[in-house]
Motif scaffolding. Structure first.
Motif, mmCIF file in Angstrom:
data_model
loop_
_atom_site.group_PDB
_atom_site.id
_atom_site.type_symbol
_atom_site.label_atom_id
_atom_site.label_comp_id
_atom_site.label_asym_id
_atom_site.label_seq_id
_atom_site.Cartn_x
_atom_site.Cartn_y
_atom_site.Cartn_z
ATOM 1 N N PRO A 180 38.345 6.071 105.368
ATOM 2 C CA PRO A 180 38.070 5.921 106.814
ATOM 3 C C PRO A 180 39.111 6.633 107.673
ATOM 4 O O PRO A 180 38.763 7.215 108.708
ATOM 5 C CB PRO A 180 38.109 4.398 107.011
ATOM 6 N N ARG A 181 40.378 6.605 107.256
ATOM 7 C CA ARG A 181 41.386 7.306 108.055
ATOM 8 C C ARG A 181 41.202 8.819 107.992
ATOM 9 O O ARG A 181 41.392 9.519 108.988
ATOM 10 C CB ARG A 181 42.798 6.952 107.592
ATOM 11 N N ASP A 182 40.790 9.332 106.837
ATOM 12 C CA ASP A 182 40.481 10.758 106.753
ATOM 13 C C ASP A 182 39.402 11.127 107.765
ATOM 14 O O ASP A 182 39.482 12.172 108.433
ATOM 15 C CB ASP A 182 40.003 11.128 105.345
ATOM 16 N N ARG A 183 38.383 10.263 107.869
ATOM 17 C CA ARG A 183 37.292 10.543 108.823
ATOM 18 C C ARG A 183 37.818 10.510 110.254
ATOM 19 O O ARG A 183 37.374 11.288 111.108
ATOM 20 C CB ARG A 183 36.163 9.528 108.638
ATOM 21 N N GLU A 184 38.746 9.609 110.543
ATOM 22 C CA GLU A 184 39.337 9.584 111.885
ATOM 23 C C GLU A 184 40.076 10.886 112.170
ATOM 24 O O GLU A 184 40.018 11.427 113.281
ATOM 25 C CB GLU A 184 40.300 8.402 112.009
ATOM 26 N N ILE A 185 40.788 11.391 111.181
ATOM 27 C CA ILE A 185 41.508 12.655 111.361
ATOM 28 C C ILE A 185 40.526 13.797 111.604
ATOM 29 O O ILE A 185 40.725 14.626 112.504
ATOM 30 C CB ILE A 185 42.385 12.947 110.131
ATOM 31 N N LEU A 186 39.454 13.831 110.826
ATOM 32 C CA LEU A 186 38.459 14.888 111.008
ATOM 33 C C LEU A 186 37.840 14.816 112.388
ATOM 34 O O LEU A 186 37.677 15.843 113.074
ATOM 35 C CB LEU A 186 37.375 14.774 109.929
ATOM 36 N N ASN A 187 37.486 13.607 112.815
ATOM 37 C CA ASN A 187 36.917 13.451 114.157
ATOM 38 C C ASN A 187 37.920 13.846 115.229
ATOM 39 O O ASN A 187 37.571 14.452 116.240
ATOM 40 C CB ASN A 187 36.447 12.007 114.371
ATOM 41 N N GLY A 188 39.181 13.479 115.005
ATOM 42 C CA GLY A 188 40.219 13.841 115.965
ATOM 43 C C GLY A 188 40.389 15.343 116.088
ATOM 44 O O GLY A 188 40.567 15.876 117.188
ATOM 45 N N LEU A 189 40.312 16.028 114.960
ATOM 46 C CA LEU A 189 40.436 17.490 115.003
ATOM 47 C C LEU A 189 39.226 18.134 115.678
ATOM 48 O O LEU A 189 39.359 19.160 116.347
ATOM 49 C CB LEU A 189 40.618 18.044 113.589
ATOM 50 N N TYR A 190 38.063 17.524 115.512
ATOM 51 C CA TYR A 190 36.899 18.034 116.251
ATOM 52 C C TYR A 190 37.073 17.815 117.752
ATOM 53 O O TYR A 190 36.802 18.709 118.563
ATOM 54 C CB TYR A 190 35.619 17.355 115.766
ATOM 55 N N GLU A 191 37.565 16.645 118.127
ATOM 56 C CA GLU A 191 37.692 16.319 119.546
ATOM 57 C C GLU A 191 38.812 17.097 120.230
ATOM 58 O O GLU A 191 38.686 17.475 121.396
ATOM 59 C CB GLU A 191 37.938 14.814 119.710
ATOM 60 N N HIS A 192 39.912 17.304 119.508
ATOM 61 C CA HIS A 192 41.088 17.907 120.150
ATOM 62 C C HIS A 192 41.393 19.311 119.636
ATOM 63 O O HIS A 192 42.424 19.876 119.984
ATOM 64 C CB HIS A 192 42.293 16.990 119.936
ATOM 65 N N HIS A 193 40.566 19.838 118.774
ATOM 66 C CA HIS A 193 40.618 21.235 118.313
ATOM 67 C C HIS A 193 41.711 21.497 117.278
ATOM 68 O O HIS A 193 41.445 22.058 116.227
ATOM 69 C CB HIS A 193 40.794 22.191 119.500
ATOM 70 N N VAL A 194 42.948 21.149 117.599
ATOM 71 C CA VAL A 194 44.067 21.489 116.711
ATOM 72 C C VAL A 194 45.170 20.458 116.906
ATOM 73 O O VAL A 194 45.392 19.974 118.025
ATOM 74 C CB VAL A 194 44.578 22.912 117.008
ATOM 75 N N MET A 195 45.833 20.094 115.819
ATOM 76 C CA MET A 195 46.965 19.165 115.891
ATOM 77 C C MET A 195 48.013 19.591 114.873
ATOM 78 O O MET A 195 47.682 20.096 113.798
ATOM 79 C CB MET A 195 46.530 17.726 115.597
ATOM 80 N N THR A 196 49.268 19.344 115.209
ATOM 81 C CA THR A 196 50.335 19.617 114.246
ATOM 82 C C THR A 196 50.446 18.453 113.260
ATOM 83 O O THR A 196 49.930 17.357 113.496
ATOM 84 C CB THR A 196 51.680 19.791 114.956
ATOM 85 N N THR A 197 51.173 18.695 112.175
ATOM 86 C CA THR A 197 51.406 17.637 111.196
ATOM 87 C C THR A 197 52.057 16.424 111.867
ATOM 88 O O THR A 197 51.673 15.275 111.618
ATOM 89 C CB THR A 197 52.323 18.148 110.073
ATOM 90 N N HIS A 198 53.035 16.683 112.728
ATOM 91 C CA HIS A 198 53.750 15.596 113.394
ATOM 92 C C HIS A 198 52.821 14.788 114.293
ATOM 93 O O HIS A 198 52.897 13.548 114.346
ATOM 94 C CB HIS A 198 54.906 16.186 114.208
ATOM 95 N N GLN A 199 51.935 15.458 114.994
ATOM 96 C CA GLN A 199 51.015 14.734 115.879
ATOM 97 C C GLN A 199 50.034 13.882 115.077
ATOM 98 O O GLN A 199 49.733 12.745 115.463
ATOM 99 C CB GLN A 199 50.268 15.736 116.770
ATOM 100 N N ILE A 200 49.528 14.415 113.965
ATOM 101 C CA ILE A 200 48.625 13.626 113.112
ATOM 102 C C ILE A 200 49.366 12.407 112.563
ATOM 103 O O ILE A 200 48.807 11.309 112.497
ATOM 104 C CB ILE A 200 48.074 14.517 111.977
ATOM 105 N N HIS A 201 50.610 12.595 112.178
ATOM 106 C CA HIS A 201 51.422 11.474 111.697
ATOM 107 C C HIS A 201 51.481 10.369 112.743
ATOM 108 O O HIS A 201 51.234 9.194 112.462
ATOM 109 C CB HIS A 201 52.832 11.996 111.385
#
Length: 296
Positions: free
Chosen positions: A31-52
């Motif tokens: 489920p957290r992987d899916r949140e990350i994928l959705n977040g990248l779709y919504e916000h286009h790009v994120m750094t490792t630190h921001q995803i953390h």
């Protein structure tokens, strides 16, 4: 299925392989992987630190890095480093299979997302990259602020695309948020300013916020995050005549937001009648609360 994650790397999947890949991934994507994928779709790009900070609030950096590399190996994420410096973190974007999972999760056809791998990788060279990352930084800071306050909650954060869909007839803010703190509720728009737009162009946005407020009969509260104290002074002077009972404008710098957090007293109220003291989000919410609302 015969395919393995390594077999998927770097290959254009045929339809049969695509279906097999989705089946193979089903028990492996959390489920957290899916949140990350959705977040990248919504916000286009994120750094490792921001995803953390957004998705692994209590995890170690090594664990975050390891999981992102797994998702990259699965073909769900892609990455780039936009600057020719050693210490630049990975910048993560969706890969085609990741976009397909986002579409499935949202009940959409993959083509409906409008995803193009060449386009997201081209962001490595885009002049808008700093703006996109700055907005994610605002989201991360606000999320962390809500975690730190026991009575606060970031209830909603809509990205630029969602804002355009909802209010594009009047305005196209960078983001919209709903913040709860105690009994105080604040609905506010975010404008992330990198200093590249002339102030006259920024000011023209205010007529849209005023039209929206008149139509909705709700105050348009706009939070400007700017890059310097000088820009803050100039913007506050430029917009002072655009503030009214229905339009509230508050300004802070990227540095103050990072050092103190968006929930603290970092917001300068624009307008001649405004208090000289800086305000917290809860103060702004109280100032614009409707009579039926209680105060925390």
């Amino acid at each position: 299925m015969n395919s393995t994650p390594q077999e998927l790397d770097g290959r254009v999947l045929k339809r049969t392989e695509y279906g097999s890949a989705l089946v193979w991934l089903a028990p492996r994507v959390t489920p957290r992987d899916r949140e990350i994928l959705n977040g990248l779709y919504e916000h286009h790009v994120m750094t490792t630190h921001q995803i953390h900070r957004l998705y692994f609030s209590e995890g170690e950096a090594r664990r975050v890095r390891r999981r992102l590399l797994v998702l990259h190996r699965y073909g769900l994420l892609d990455r780039f480093r936009p600057f020719n410096r050693v210490r630049v973190p990975d910048h993560w974007v969706l890969a085609p299979v990741g976009a397909a999972l986002v579409a499935e999760h949202r009940g959409m056809e993959p083509g409906e997302l409008g995803f193009r791998q060449d386009r997201v990788l081209a962001w490595a060279h885009s002049g808008r990259l700093g703006h996109m990352l700055g907005l994610v930084e605002c989201l991360a800071l606000t999320t962390e602020a809500a975690r730190a306050l026991p009575v606060a909650q970031l209830v909603r954060w809509d990205n630029e695309r969602e804002c355009a869909h909802r209010w594009g007839r009047h305005i196209r803010p960078d983001a919209y948020m709903r913040w709860h703190q105690g009994l105080v509720e604040l609905d506010a728009f975010w404008e992330y300013d990198t200093g590249t737009e002339p102030l006259t162009k920024v000011q023209r946005k205010m007529s849209g916020y005023a039209r929206l407020a008149r139509e909705s009969r709700l105050a348009s509260i706009v939070l400007f995050a700017v890059h310097s104290d000088q820009r803050e002074n100039h913007l506050a002077a430029k917009l002072s005549g655009d503030v009214s009972d229905l339009v509230g404008v508050y300004v802070s710098t990227h540095a103050r937001l990072a050092a103190q957090g968006p929930a603290e007293a970092v917001w300068r109220a624009v307008g001649s009648s405004a208090s000289p003291d800086r305000l917290r989000l809860v103060d702004i919410g109280r100032h614009h609360s409707v009579p039926e609302q209680g105060e925390g």
